[in-house]
Design a protein around this motif. Structure first.
Motif, PDB file in Angstrom:
ATOM      1  N   ARG A 177      19.322  16.022   2.028  1.00 38.45           N
ATOM      2  CA  ARG A 177      20.328  15.792   0.983  1.00 38.45           C
ATOM      3  C   ARG A 177      20.181  14.375   0.421  1.00 38.45           C
ATOM      4  NH1 ARG A 177      25.727  18.114   0.565  1.00 38.45           N
ATOM      5  NH2 ARG A 177      26.911  16.988  -1.009  1.00 38.45           N
ATOM      6  N   GLN A 219      19.464  22.421  -4.444  1.00 39.72           N
ATOM      7  CA  GLN A 219      20.089  22.073  -5.717  1.00 39.72           C
ATOM      8  C   GLN A 219      19.120  22.393  -6.840  1.00 39.72           C
ATOM      9  OE1 GLN A 219      21.286  17.959  -4.246  1.00 39.72           O
ATOM     10  NE2 GLN A 219      22.911  18.316  -5.742  1.00 39.72           N
ATOM     11  N   SER A 238      15.014  21.627  -2.136  1.00 38.03           N
ATOM     12  CA  SER A 238      15.730  21.980  -0.903  1.00 38.03           C
ATOM     13  C   SER A 238      15.289  21.057   0.220  1.00 38.03           C
ATOM     14  CB  SER A 238      15.474  23.440  -0.527  1.00 38.03           C
ATOM     15  OG  SER A 238      14.156  23.616  -0.051  1.00 38.03           O
ATOM     16  N   ARG A 297      25.383  21.448  -4.621  1.00 38.17           N
ATOM     17  CA  ARG A 297      24.495  21.883  -3.544  1.00 38.17           C
ATOM     18  C   ARG A 297      24.892  23.282  -3.083  1.00 38.17           C
ATOM     19  NH1 ARG A 297      20.689  19.243  -0.563  1.00 38.17           N
ATOM     20  NH2 ARG A 297      20.488  19.659   1.668  1.00 38.17           N
TER      21      ARG A 297
END
Length: 524
Positions: A355, A303, A352, A387
């Motif tokens: 999540r 993201q 990265s 994402r």
């Protein structure tokens, strides 16, 4: 002893001797001195040994003299010194010619000096040279230690280590990529024999000698340090210095105390990223640059975050740099692979790996804002992209965060962090005419808008909080600082007034759209 023949001939009293043959071999190293006092002495000659003789054993046998010369040359002897005046008045021309052909140093020794005089002169000179070299190495070690303990450095770690130790260096990454090089050698010369093992060793680099050491973290090798243009004869004294330099570099780079790779590899990736976002670089080239940093930045879903401090004026660059440091030091962000770049649009960050839930992502960013204590006049904001799973989507993610920051008019009051997906609907609806938006809001909220103004404000505020918290009563009550039962009662009343069922997605969507239109109408 590690003198060249040329250096040995400059030292008194050997300086009184005369080189009569083999001038092209004066670079040979004199490691030791021996005297020929037995017929089989040549059988015991070692590499680098200089032999001194009165020529007694070869005075009457030219063939034996020639055989001795060839044997000494094969064994790697550094030269032959013949003392004239006792058994030979001059060295035979045939022997001189042979020595010249072999490039083997042949020396006429002066009669007035004994062998011990000449040997002692060389030993004293070698002792002085070694003492001076050792003192120089110790001084370099002191400088290296002072540099290692210095809290603030104005120069790059690698440049400083190279300068202190006195040799050009190169740093090679674990994948064979050249990360730093201030020597005159090409990448091809430096990478000779790749891949390498994890052992320190003397190496040949072009026409020069070098010394290569692995950069280790425990048992893991994350690169190599190569010292160039070394003197092999001084390696025994300088080796500990090379090891200390490698340990210093390995420690600071791995501990994060040294920002060299930020200055070098990260700077290069930042330059490539700027070019890629402008369309001047292919994605393959960008990925190659990212891989050189060797921590998989674009090898996992990622993201983008674009942060800005629009009110900071001339201090904007400084505040963005402070924010970058705060992001880098946050323990939860530290679990992710990250890259930060201050650019014209603001502070661009790539995250990265694991999540993070949108709410948690926002909370971390806001906590970093709070630690900066920018003051009331500075109001930082950040936009988070959706994402992405492929490096080719970086441009799309960048477009998302830029657009999200542009649409701050549609953010909730006091909101500092917005996710692109939260604003997607507003972006889609920008083309809807204002008149149509007004009619839609009036129709959807008609059952409430005809009531007393104070009541309308209170109920609209409650409904907006309910929608922002995705229909969760507990979260709505917390945000409004009211009891849960109060929040439940209000929502039941709103259900009656607006003729909606809050359990139905369609009804919730219509209400959310009405509030979005109201916000768009209010702000322009």
């Amino acid at each position: 002893m590690h003198l060249t023949v040329e250096e040995a001939l400059s030292i008194y009293p050997l300086s009184e001797a005369k080189l009569i043959a083999g001038s092209k071999g004066t670079h040979r190293i004199v490691k030791s001195i021996n005297v020929m006092d037995a017929p089989d002495i040549s059988d015991w000659i070692k590499e680098g040994e200089m032999l001194l003789t009165t020529a007694y054993l070869i005075k009457d046998n030219p063939e034996q003299a020639s055989a001795l010369l060839h044997k000494l040359n094969r064994r790697g002897s550094s030269g032959l010194g013949i003392k004239l005046g006792r058994f030979w008045e001059s060295v035979p021309d045939a022997l001189i010619a042979e020595a010249d052909e072999l490039n083997f140093p042949l020396i006429e020794l002066p009669f007035q000096f004994t062998f011990s005089d000449q040997m002692n002169g060389l030993f004293r000179a070698e002792l002085a040279r070694r003492t001076g070299t050792l003192q120089a190495v110790l001084e370099k070690q002191r400088k290296l230690m002072r540099f290692a303990l210095r809290p603030v450095r104005s120069r790059s770690l690698l440049e400083s280590v190279s300068d202190v130790i006195g040799h050009p260096i190169a740093v090679i990454g674990s994948r064979g990529e050249l990360l730093f090089n201030n020597s005159s050698h090409s990448e091809r010369e430096l990478l000779g024999g790749w891949p390498w093992g994890n052992r320190s060793r003397k190496v040949r680099i072009g026409e020069e000698a070098g010394y290569r050491l692995p950069l280790l973290q425990g048992e893991d090798c994350f690169g190599y340090l190569v010292f160039c243009s070394i003197d092999p004869l001084l390696l025994s004294m300088e080796e500990s210095l090379f090891v200390q330099g490698a340990e210093l570099i390995a420690h600071h780079i791995r501990s994060g105390d040294e920002d060299y790779f930020e200055q070098d590899l990260h700077r290069e990736f930042g330059r490539m990223l700027r070019r890629y976002l402008k369309g001047d670089l292919s994605c393959a080239e960008l990925v190659k640059s990212a891989d050189a940093m060797d921590y998989g930045l674009l090898q996992a879903p990622f993201q983008l975050v674009l942060s800005d401090v629009p009110e900071a004026g001339e201090l904007r660059q400084h505040e963005l740099t402070r924010l970058k440091e705060e992001y880098a030091q946050h323990p939860e962000f530290g679990k992710l692979k990250a890259f930060h770049l201050v650019m014209e649009e603001g502070l661009l960050s790539i995250y990265s790996g694991e999540r993070l839930a949108p709410e948690r992502f926002s909370a971390i960013i806001e906590s970093c804002f709070d630690k900066l204590k920018m003051g009331e006049s500075f109001y930082p904001r950040a936009a988070v992209s959706s994402r992405k799973g492929k490096p080719e989507e970086i441009r799309e993610a960048f477009a998302e965060v830029k657009e999200a920051l542009r649409l701050t008019a549609y953010w909730n009051a006091g909101q500092q962090v917005a996710h692109y997906r939260q604003l997607e609907l507003a972006m889609v609806l920008q083309q809807v005419p204002a008149e149509m938006m007004q009619k839609y809001c009036s129709r959807i909220l008609a059952g409430l808008l005809g009531r007393e103004p104070e009541y309308v404000r209170e109920m609209l505020h409650t409904l907006e909080a309910f929608l922002e918290n995705d229909g969760h009563i507990n979260e709505t009550a917390k945000k409004l600082f009211i009891h849960r039962n109060t929040a439940t009662y209000r929502m039941e009343k709103l259900s009656e007034l607006l003729d909606v069922d809050f359990k139905k997605t369609d009804d919730l969507l219509r209400l959310k759209l009405a509030f979005l239109f109201r916000k768009m109408l209010e702000r322009g």
